[in-house]
Every structure is written in structure tokens, then in C-alpha cells.
Motif scaffolding. Structure first.
Motif, PDB file in Angstrom:
ATOM      1  N   VAL A 198       0.837  -1.206   0.000  1.00  0.00           N
ATOM      2  CA  VAL A 198       0.000   0.000   0.000  1.00  0.00           C
ATOM      3  C   VAL A 198       0.870   1.253   0.000  1.00  0.00           C
ATOM      4  CG1 VAL A 198      -1.702   1.314   1.333  1.00  0.00           C
ATOM      5  CG2 VAL A 198      -1.942  -1.159   1.110  1.00  0.00           C
ATOM      6  N   LYS A 199       1.933   1.246   0.787  1.00  0.00           N
ATOM      7  CA  LYS A 199       2.840   2.400   0.841  1.00  0.00           C
ATOM      8  C   LYS A 199       3.483   2.651  -0.522  1.00  0.00           C
ATOM      9  CE  LYS A 199       6.752   4.227   3.432  1.00  0.00           C
ATOM     10  NZ  LYS A 199       7.716   3.960   4.517  1.00  0.00           N
ATOM     11  N   ASN A 200       3.912   1.594  -1.201  1.00  0.00           N
ATOM     12  CA  ASN A 200       4.505   1.740  -2.529  1.00  0.00           C
ATOM     13  C   ASN A 200       3.486   2.267  -3.537  1.00  0.00           C
ATOM     14  OD1 ASN A 200       7.009   0.872  -1.639  1.00  0.00           O
ATOM     15  ND2 ASN A 200       6.635  -1.248  -2.214  1.00  0.00           N
ATOM     16  N   PHE A 201       2.246   1.790  -3.452  1.00  0.00           N
ATOM     17  CA  PHE A 201       1.187   2.291  -4.327  1.00  0.00           C
ATOM     18  C   PHE A 201       0.981   3.795  -4.097  1.00  0.00           C
ATOM     19  CE2 PHE A 201      -3.381   3.357  -4.635  1.00  0.00           C
ATOM     20  CZ  PHE A 201      -3.527   3.262  -6.010  1.00  0.00           C
ATOM     21  N   PHE A 202       0.869   4.195  -2.834  1.00  0.00           N
ATOM     22  CA  PHE A 202       0.683   5.615  -2.523  1.00  0.00           C
ATOM     23  C   PHE A 202       1.857   6.463  -3.017  1.00  0.00           C
ATOM     24  CE2 PHE A 202      -2.306   4.731   1.253  1.00  0.00           C
ATOM     25  CZ  PHE A 202      -3.422   5.052   0.516  1.00  0.00           C
ATOM     26  N   ASN A 203       3.077   5.976  -2.833  1.00  0.00           N
ATOM     27  CA  ASN A 203       4.250   6.743  -3.280  1.00  0.00           C
ATOM     28  C   ASN A 203       4.251   6.937  -4.785  1.00  0.00           C
ATOM     29  OD1 ASN A 203       5.447   7.330  -0.796  1.00  0.00           O
ATOM     30  ND2 ASN A 203       6.457   5.343  -0.718  1.00  0.00           N
ATOM     31  N   GLU A 204       3.883   5.898  -5.521  1.00  0.00           N
ATOM     32  CA  GLU A 204       3.840   6.020  -6.978  1.00  0.00           C
ATOM     33  C   GLU A 204       2.742   6.996  -7.414  1.00  0.00           C
ATOM     34  OE1 GLU A 204       3.490   3.212 -10.924  1.00  0.00           O
ATOM     35  OE2 GLU A 204       4.532   2.460  -9.142  1.00  0.00           O
ATOM     36  N   VAL A 205       1.559   6.881  -6.818  1.00  0.00           N
ATOM     37  CA  VAL A 205       0.462   7.793  -7.163  1.00  0.00           C
ATOM     38  C   VAL A 205       0.826   9.222  -6.769  1.00  0.00           C
ATOM     39  CG1 VAL A 205      -1.953   8.381  -6.692  1.00  0.00           C
ATOM     40  CG2 VAL A 205      -1.296   6.005  -7.070  1.00  0.00           C
ATOM     41  N   TYR A 206       1.530   9.390  -5.660  1.00  0.00           N
ATOM     42  CA  TYR A 206       1.958  10.728  -5.242  1.00  0.00           C
ATOM     43  C   TYR A 206       2.890  11.357  -6.282  1.00  0.00           C
ATOM     44  CZ  TYR A 206       3.932  14.475  -2.403  1.00  0.00           C
ATOM     45  OH  TYR A 206       4.353  15.705  -1.934  1.00  0.00           O
ATOM     46  N   GLN A 207       3.772  10.564  -6.851  1.00  0.00           N
ATOM     47  CA  GLN A 207       4.644  11.081  -7.918  1.00  0.00           C
ATOM     48  C   GLN A 207       3.810  11.572  -9.102  1.00  0.00           C
ATOM     49  OE1 GLN A 207       7.433   8.012  -8.960  1.00  0.00           O
ATOM     50  NE2 GLN A 207       8.412   8.036  -6.950  1.00  0.00           N
ATOM     51  N   TYR A 208       2.791  10.817  -9.472  1.00  0.00           N
ATOM     52  CA  TYR A 208       1.910  11.239 -10.570  1.00  0.00           C
ATOM     53  C   TYR A 208       1.140  12.499 -10.191  1.00  0.00           C
ATOM     54  CZ  TYR A 208       2.751   6.446 -12.160  1.00  0.00           C
ATOM     55  OH  TYR A 208       3.331   5.272 -12.551  1.00  0.00           O
ATOM     56  N   TYR A 209       0.709  12.583  -8.941  1.00  0.00           N
ATOM     57  CA  TYR A 209      -0.042  13.750  -8.481  1.00  0.00           C
ATOM     58  C   TYR A 209       0.830  15.012  -8.497  1.00  0.00           C
ATOM     59  CZ  TYR A 209      -2.843  16.859  -5.633  1.00  0.00           C
ATOM     60  OH  TYR A 209      -3.542  17.945  -5.187  1.00  0.00           O
ATOM     61  N   VAL A 210       2.079  14.887  -8.088  1.00  0.00           N
ATOM     62  CA  VAL A 210       2.993  16.035  -8.104  1.00  0.00           C
ATOM     63  C   VAL A 210       3.209  16.505  -9.538  1.00  0.00           C
ATOM     64  CG1 VAL A 210       5.390  16.739  -7.688  1.00  0.00           C
ATOM     65  CG2 VAL A 210       4.128  15.500  -5.927  1.00  0.00           C
ATOM     66  N   LYS A 211       3.399  15.571 -10.459  1.00  0.00           N
ATOM     67  CA  LYS A 211       3.564  15.947 -11.871  1.00  0.00           C
ATOM     68  C   LYS A 211       2.311  16.635 -12.404  1.00  0.00           C
ATOM     69  CE  LYS A 211       6.939  12.385 -12.908  1.00  0.00           C
ATOM     70  NZ  LYS A 211       7.222  11.126 -13.588  1.00  0.00           N
ATOM     71  N   LEU A 212       1.144  16.125 -12.031  1.00  0.00           N
ATOM     72  CA  LEU A 212      -0.113  16.750 -12.434  1.00  0.00           C
ATOM     73  C   LEU A 212      -0.222  18.161 -11.854  1.00  0.00           C
ATOM     74  CD1 LEU A 212      -3.067  16.350 -13.678  1.00  0.00           C
ATOM     75  CD2 LEU A 212      -3.709  15.904 -11.306  1.00  0.00           C
ATOM     76  N   SER A 213       0.149  18.319 -10.595  1.00  0.00           N
ATOM     77  CA  SER A 213       0.065  19.627  -9.927  1.00  0.00           C
ATOM     78  C   SER A 213       0.971  20.665 -10.578  1.00  0.00           C
ATOM     79  CB  SER A 213       0.442  19.494  -8.454  1.00  0.00           C
ATOM     80  OG  SER A 213      -0.459  18.643  -7.796  1.00  0.00           O
ATOM     81  N   MET A 214       2.068  20.213 -11.163  1.00  0.00           N
ATOM     82  CA  MET A 214       2.985  21.148 -11.822  1.00  0.00           C
ATOM     83  C   MET A 214       2.518  21.555 -13.212  1.00  0.00           C
ATOM     84  SD  MET A 214       6.739  19.814 -10.511  1.00  0.00           S
ATOM     85  CE  MET A 214       6.840  18.590 -11.764  1.00  0.00           C
ATOM     86  N   ASN A 215       1.501  20.888 -13.721  1.00  0.00           N
ATOM     87  CA  ASN A 215       0.948  21.221 -15.030  1.00  0.00           C
ATOM     88  C   ASN A 215       0.232  22.571 -14.939  1.00  0.00           C
ATOM     89  OD1 ASN A 215      -0.695  21.453 -17.335  1.00  0.00           O
ATOM     90  ND2 ASN A 215      -1.009  19.249 -17.447  1.00  0.00           N
ATOM     91  N   PRO A 216       0.599  23.544 -15.785  1.00  0.00           N
ATOM     92  CA  PRO A 216      -0.031  24.865 -15.702  1.00  0.00           C
ATOM     93  C   PRO A 216      -1.517  24.861 -16.050  1.00  0.00           C
ATOM     94  CG  PRO A 216       1.417  24.730 -17.611  1.00  0.00           C
ATOM     95  CD  PRO A 216       1.615  23.476 -16.830  1.00  0.00           C
ATOM     96  N   PHE A 217      -2.010  23.792 -16.669  1.00  0.00           N
ATOM     97  CA  PHE A 217      -3.425  23.715 -17.025  1.00  0.00           C
ATOM     98  C   PHE A 217      -4.285  23.085 -15.926  1.00  0.00           C
ATOM     99  CE2 PHE A 217      -1.175  23.697 -21.114  1.00  0.00           C
ATOM    100  CZ  PHE A 217      -1.684  24.884 -21.617  1.00  0.00           C
ATOM    101  N   TYR A 218      -3.637  22.609 -14.857  1.00  0.00           N
ATOM    102  CA  TYR A 218      -4.387  22.040 -13.742  1.00  0.00           C
ATOM    103  C   TYR A 218      -4.472  23.065 -12.619  1.00  0.00           C
ATOM    104  CZ  TYR A 218      -5.792  19.304  -9.729  1.00  0.00           C
ATOM    105  OH  TYR A 218      -6.463  18.862  -8.615  1.00  0.00           O
ATOM    106  N   LYS A 219      -5.678  23.363 -12.174  1.00  0.00           N
ATOM    107  CA  LYS A 219      -5.893  24.275 -11.061  1.00  0.00           C
ATOM    108  C   LYS A 219      -5.965  23.443  -9.785  1.00  0.00           C
ATOM    109  CE  LYS A 219      -8.796  27.963  -9.392  1.00  0.00           C
ATOM    110  NZ  LYS A 219     -10.024  27.889  -8.661  1.00  0.00           N
ATOM    111  N   PHE A 220      -5.135  23.805  -8.799  1.00  0.00           N
ATOM    112  CA  PHE A 220      -5.053  23.057  -7.552  1.00  0.00           C
ATOM    113  C   PHE A 220      -6.427  22.918  -6.892  1.00  0.00           C
ATOM    114  CE2 PHE A 220      -4.537  22.995  -2.904  1.00  0.00           C
ATOM    115  CZ  PHE A 220      -3.852  21.816  -2.771  1.00  0.00           C
ATOM    116  N   ASP A 221      -6.686  21.761  -6.306  1.00  0.00           N
ATOM    117  CA  ASP A 221      -7.899  21.446  -5.552  1.00  0.00           C
ATOM    118  C   ASP A 221      -9.161  21.469  -6.408  1.00  0.00           C
ATOM    119  OD1 ASP A 221      -8.898  20.511  -3.113  1.00  0.00           O
ATOM    120  OD2 ASP A 221      -9.597  22.501  -2.536  1.00  0.00           O
ATOM    121  N   THR A 222      -9.020  21.043  -7.653  1.00  0.00           N
ATOM    122  CA  THR A 222     -10.179  20.874  -8.526  1.00  0.00           C
ATOM    123  C   THR A 222     -10.209  19.406  -8.972  1.00  0.00           C
ATOM    124  OG1 THR A 222      -8.918  21.487 -10.501  1.00  0.00           O
ATOM    125  CG2 THR A 222     -10.129  23.253  -9.374  1.00  0.00           C
ATOM    126  N   PRO A 223     -11.369  18.910  -9.370  1.00  0.00           N
ATOM    127  CA  PRO A 223     -11.436  17.506  -9.804  1.00  0.00           C
ATOM    128  C   PRO A 223     -10.428  17.191 -10.909  1.00  0.00           C
ATOM    129  CG  PRO A 223     -13.640  18.367  -9.496  1.00  0.00           C
ATOM    130  CD  PRO A 223     -12.695  19.529  -9.340  1.00  0.00           C
TER     131      PRO A 223
END
Length: 142
Positions: free
Chosen positions: A98-123
Motif C-alpha cells: 500500500v505504501k509503494n502504491f501511494f508513493n507512486e500515485v503521489y509522484q503522478y499527483y505532483v507531476k499533475l500539480s505542476m501542469n499549468p493547465f491544472y488548477k489546484f484542488d479541482t477535480p
């Protein structure tokens, strides 16, 4: 007996940002089935939100481990620095998995958050993000 589906949800400040229901016996499917067990799973995750807040004060780690147990299911949680909660409802997967799954998804989430077309805290509606999360789920949770 059929495998119990695993439910993964990313919760922002006021609402769920991403949801994926994972059937560990057949692979990945959409959470649009609307049956009773799916609704109960969402209720279990929602009711565990208070326990996540309580657990966050007891550790400096982002991985909060299992914060709640209901019937034969467990709620594991990962909390980002921005207080975004990754919640996984599962039937007793190993802690390291579970920890490894969360760490991998967190990496994807950080990359998504750095995308200028994604507004933080939106679906999250990115198909690429969804594909990567489901691939990680298939790799770690099946």
C-alpha cells in the motif's frame, strides 16, 4: 467467493478530486455501478475522514497507515503536504504494498500539480493520470 473491490479516492479541501474502483479479481473497472456495496464503501471512506485528521497529528510521516477498520476492510491513508488525502479502502493488503502504491500515485499527483493547465484542488479529469493510477493499482494491488 468474489474478490472485494478496492476503492481509491483523492480528497481535496472540500470534495473528492479523483475516484477509482478497482476489482482485484478481473482488473480495473469504472465506479459507476451504483450498487449497495459501492455506496457503502464510499460511506466508509467518508466516515474515516475525521480519523485521518486525528491521525495526522500523531505522526510526521505522510503515510498514515491504516486509520480505520470496518468489517473486513481497512482504510489506509496518505496525506500530502498540501493536506490532500489519498484514501484506499482494501481488504488487508500488505502495508509495504500500500505504501509503494501511494508513493507512486503521489509522484503522478505532483507531476499533475505542476501542469499549468491544472488548477489546484479541482477535480482531476486527466486521462493520462487515470491511466497511470490504474496501472499502478494493477501492479501493486492485484
Amino acid at each position: 467467493m468474489a474478490a472485494v473491490p478496492v476503492l481509491f479516492v483523492i480528497v481535496g479541501k472540500n470534495e473528492p478530486l479523483y475516484e477509482a474502483e478497482i476489482d482485484t479479481s478481473t482488473g480495473i473497472h469504472s465506479s459507476s455501478s451504483g450498487d449497495l456495496s459501492t455506496r457503502q464503501n464510499y460511506f466508509v471512506l467518508h466516515s474515516a475522514l475525521d480519523l485521518v485528521e486525528k491521525s495526522a497529528w500523531t505522526t510526521n510521516s505522510m503515510y498514515l497507515r491504516v486509520v480505520d477498520k470496518v468489517n473486513h476492510q481497512q482504510v489506509s491513508t496518505f496525506l500530502t503536504a498540501a493536506n490532500v488525502k489519498f484514501m484506499l479502502l482494501h481488504s488487508g493488503k500488505g502495508e509495504e504494498v500500500v505504501k509503494n502504491f501511494f508513493n507512486e500515485v503521489y509522484q503522478y499527483y505532483v507531476k499533475l500539480s505542476m501542469n499549468p493547465f491544472y488548477k489546484f484542488d479541482t477535480p482531476i479529469s486527466s486521462k493520462a493520470f487515470d491511466t497511470r493510477v490504474r496501472a499502478a493499482a494493477r501492479a501493486y494491488l492485484s
